[in-house]
Design a protein around this motif. Structure first.
Motif, short mmCIF file in Angstrom:
data_model
loop_
_atom_site.label_atom_id
_atom_site.label_comp_id
_atom_site.label_asym_id
_atom_site.label_seq_id
_atom_site.Cartn_x
_atom_site.Cartn_y
_atom_site.Cartn_z
N ARG A 77 0.82 -1.21 0.00
CA ARG A 77 0.00 0.00 0.00
C ARG A 77 0.86 1.26 0.00
NH1 ARG A 77 -5.86 -0.80 2.53
NH2 ARG A 77 -6.28 -2.74 1.46
N ALA A 80 2.09 1.58 -3.66
CA ALA A 80 0.98 2.06 -4.49
C ALA A 80 0.66 3.53 -4.16
CB ALA A 80 -0.25 1.19 -4.27
N GLY A 81 0.74 3.88 -2.89
CA GLY A 81 0.43 5.24 -2.46
C GLY A 81 1.44 6.25 -2.97
N ALA A 84 0.82 6.76 -6.62
CA ALA A 84 -0.39 7.57 -6.79
C ALA A 84 -0.11 9.04 -6.49
CB ALA A 84 -1.51 7.04 -5.89
N ALA A 85 0.74 9.29 -5.49
CA ALA A 85 1.10 10.67 -5.14
C ALA A 85 1.83 11.34 -6.30
CB ALA A 85 1.96 10.70 -3.88
N ALA A 88 -0.62 12.11 -8.91
CA ALA A 88 -1.43 13.26 -8.47
C ALA A 88 -0.68 14.57 -8.73
CB ALA A 88 -1.77 13.13 -6.99
N LEU A 95 -9.24 11.07 -10.96
CA LEU A 95 -9.50 9.75 -11.52
C LEU A 95 -8.20 9.00 -11.78
CD1 LEU A 95 -12.05 8.26 -12.10
CD2 LEU A 95 -12.00 9.09 -14.45
N THR A 97 -5.36 9.47 -10.35
CA THR A 97 -4.71 9.19 -9.07
C THR A 97 -5.26 7.91 -8.45
OG1 THR A 97 -4.41 11.56 -8.70
CG2 THR A 97 -4.16 10.13 -6.79
N ILE A 98 -6.60 7.82 -8.39
CA ILE A 98 -7.23 6.63 -7.80
C ILE A 98 -6.92 5.39 -8.65
CG2 ILE A 98 -9.44 5.54 -7.22
CD1 ILE A 98 -10.53 8.39 -6.66
N GLY A 101 -3.25 4.23 -8.20
CA GLY A 101 -3.04 3.59 -6.90
C GLY A 101 -3.64 2.19 -6.85
N MET A 102 -4.88 2.05 -7.32
CA MET A 102 -5.55 0.74 -7.28
C MET A 102 -4.83 -0.25 -8.20
SD MET A 102 -7.93 1.01 -5.01
CE MET A 102 -8.70 -0.59 -5.13
N LEU A 105 -1.59 -1.45 -6.71
CA LEU A 105 -1.81 -2.39 -5.62
C LEU A 105 -2.18 -3.77 -6.16
CD1 LEU A 105 -1.99 -2.73 -2.52
CD2 LEU A 105 -4.42 -2.23 -2.68
N TRP A 106 -3.07 -3.83 -7.16
CA TRP A 106 -3.50 -5.12 -7.71
C TRP A 106 -2.32 -5.85 -8.36
CZ3 TRP A 106 -8.32 -2.42 -10.19
CH2 TRP A 106 -9.32 -2.33 -9.20
N PRO B 18 -15.32 12.60 -10.90
CA PRO B 18 -14.25 11.63 -10.66
C PRO B 18 -14.17 11.14 -9.21
CG PRO B 18 -13.34 13.82 -11.10
CD PRO B 18 -14.79 13.90 -11.38
N THR B 21 -15.87 7.78 -8.00
CA THR B 21 -15.21 6.47 -8.12
C THR B 21 -14.61 6.02 -6.79
OG1 THR B 21 -13.22 7.59 -8.82
CG2 THR B 21 -14.60 6.68 -10.56
N PHE B 170 -8.87 0.48 -0.14
CA PHE B 170 -7.72 1.34 -0.47
C PHE B 170 -8.14 2.57 -1.28
CE2 PHE B 170 -3.48 2.04 -2.67
CZ PHE B 170 -2.86 2.50 -1.52
N LEU B 174 -6.80 6.85 -1.14
CA LEU B 174 -6.42 7.38 -2.47
C LEU B 174 -7.27 8.60 -2.83
CD1 LEU B 174 -5.87 4.15 -4.60
CD2 LEU B 174 -4.11 5.76 -3.82
N MET B 177 -5.95 11.47 -0.96
CA MET B 177 -4.68 11.93 -1.52
C MET B 177 -4.92 12.79 -2.76
SD MET B 177 -1.50 9.88 -3.01
CE MET B 177 -1.05 9.04 -1.54
N ALA B 178 -5.85 12.36 -3.60
CA ALA B 178 -6.18 13.12 -4.81
C ALA B 178 -6.72 14.51 -4.44
CB ALA B 178 -7.20 12.36 -5.64
N VAL B 181 -3.35 16.87 -2.78
CA VAL B 181 -2.24 17.41 -3.59
C VAL B 181 -2.53 18.78 -4.21
CG1 VAL B 181 -0.81 16.97 -5.63
CG2 VAL B 181 -1.20 15.15 -3.96
#
Lengths: 112, 238
Positions: A77, A80-81, A84-85, A88, A95, A97-98, A101-102, A105-106, B18, B21, B170, B174, B177-178, B181
């Motif tokens: 995590r 992944a975080g 994602a940062a 971002a 969208l 960013t999420i 990250g996901m 992780l997967w 967004p 989601t 998770f 996230l 975080m979005a 920033v």
């Protein structure tokens, strides 16, 4: 899991109390503003609230996913975080960013 | 250029799309967790309707399942939601011209996401930043409410069908975080975030999620101090 001793009317009373209390917190300053004069420091402090609260919500979820601090490569995590940062910062897009990250992780869960 | 109410509302809808989601999995988790803890579907929906605050709902469900005292459950949920008072203070100057019939519904709809998206908009330089602010907020916040309820219902219905390996939870950090920033505009806000985050990690073991509040207050204080030092430096230069 078994059902707690709070049931029936007791449950609804409990939910109503939490709901009313939460609404009171949400309404507090929105209701009072303009009726009470707040000191200058309150006005200055307001702009730091989003950054401080959001970081406080995000960082423990990345650094302590299992409860204890984990700085290793096994903390998927955190990996992944961090990614994602970066996304971002580069895209400023929620969208992406999420999704980044996901997806990270997967993928790391599959190869881990 | 001044926007109409409808345009401001539509801007809110566009901005929140967004974020949805990340909110759907969160609502679903609240539904799943409630059912697994032995709540009825009606009770699970009731929580999402009356409380409408995911983190505190999850905490309340957990404590219910453990058979905690009702007074402890209420206290814990409200401490977790203390941050809403800070959001309320932050938004208040922007809503101060509104009558009660506006202020009360806007307050009920206040969430992390609605707050951050709106305040970023008001502090940014978009066209609707100064007119019909509450219509933008309404577009964001009402959408989140309308998504939250069916998401909870979906969690109740699909409960057992969602494998844990999907790690849907998770999506919650996230999303935050979005939102975090874009708000880091200068070094004082960056410092507020760093101190807030570090304190939250250090104080995560405190009961009732008090670590979150401690981190928030510490982060805000750090930002204020940094801002003062910055201004003093600039004052010396002139």
């Amino acid at each position: 899991m078994t059902r707690a001793p709070v049931s029936g009317w007791g449950f609804w009373l409990l939910i109503l109390l939490i709901g009313l209390g939460t609404f009171a917190l949400r309404l507090s300053f929105i209701h009072l503003w303009g009726r009470i004069q707040f000191p200058q420091i309150v006005h200055r402090a307001l702009r730091f609230i989003p950054a401080a609260v959001l970081a406080a919500l995000v960082l423990p979820a990345l650094l302590r996913p299992e409860g204890s601090i984990d700085f290793s490569v096994h903390n998927l995590r955190l990996i992944a975080g961090v990614l994602a940062a970066v996304i971002a910062l580069l895209t400023r897009n929620v969208l992406f960013t999420i999704a980044a990250g996901m997806a990270t992780l997967w993928i790391t869960q599959m190869i881990h | 250029m001044s926007l109409t109410r409808r345009q401001a509302f539509n801007n809110g809808l566009l901005a929140v799309a967004p974020i949805v989601t990340g909110v759907i999995p969160f609502g679903m988790i609240c539904g799943v967790t409630a059912i697994k803890a032995g709540l009825s579907p009606t009770e699970a929906m009731g929580m999402s309707f009356f409380i409408f605050a995911g983190a505190s709902q999850l905490a309340a469900i957990q404590l219910l399942a453990q058979g905690a005292l009702p007074v402890v459950i209420v206290f814990t949920a409200l401490v977790i939601n203390l941050r809403f008072a800070m959001y309320s203070a932050s938004l208040a100057p922007h809503f101060q011209h509104l009558p009660k019939r506006w202020r009360w519904p806007l307050a009920y709809l206040l969430t992390d996401q609605a707050y951050v998206m709106s305040i970023n908009r008001y502090l940014g330089d978009q066209a609707d930043a100064q007119t019909h602010k509450h219509w933008f907020y309404l577009g964001v916040a009402s959408t989140l409410w309308l998504v939250w309820q069916p998401a909870t219902a979906a969690g109740i219905l699909l409960g057992a069908a969602i494998p844990a390996s999907w790690s849907l939870d998770f999506a919650i950090p996230l999303t935050f975080m979005a939102l975090l920033v874009p708000g880091l505009r200068d070094s004082p806000t960056l410092l507020a975030a760093l101190v807030g985050g570090a304190l939250a990690v250090a104080a995560a073991d405190l009961p009732f999620n008090l670590g979150l509040m401690l981190a928030a207050v510490g982060g805000v204080a750090a930002g204020l101090i940094a801002e003062s030092l910055q201004q003093r430096k600039q004052g010396q230069r002139t």
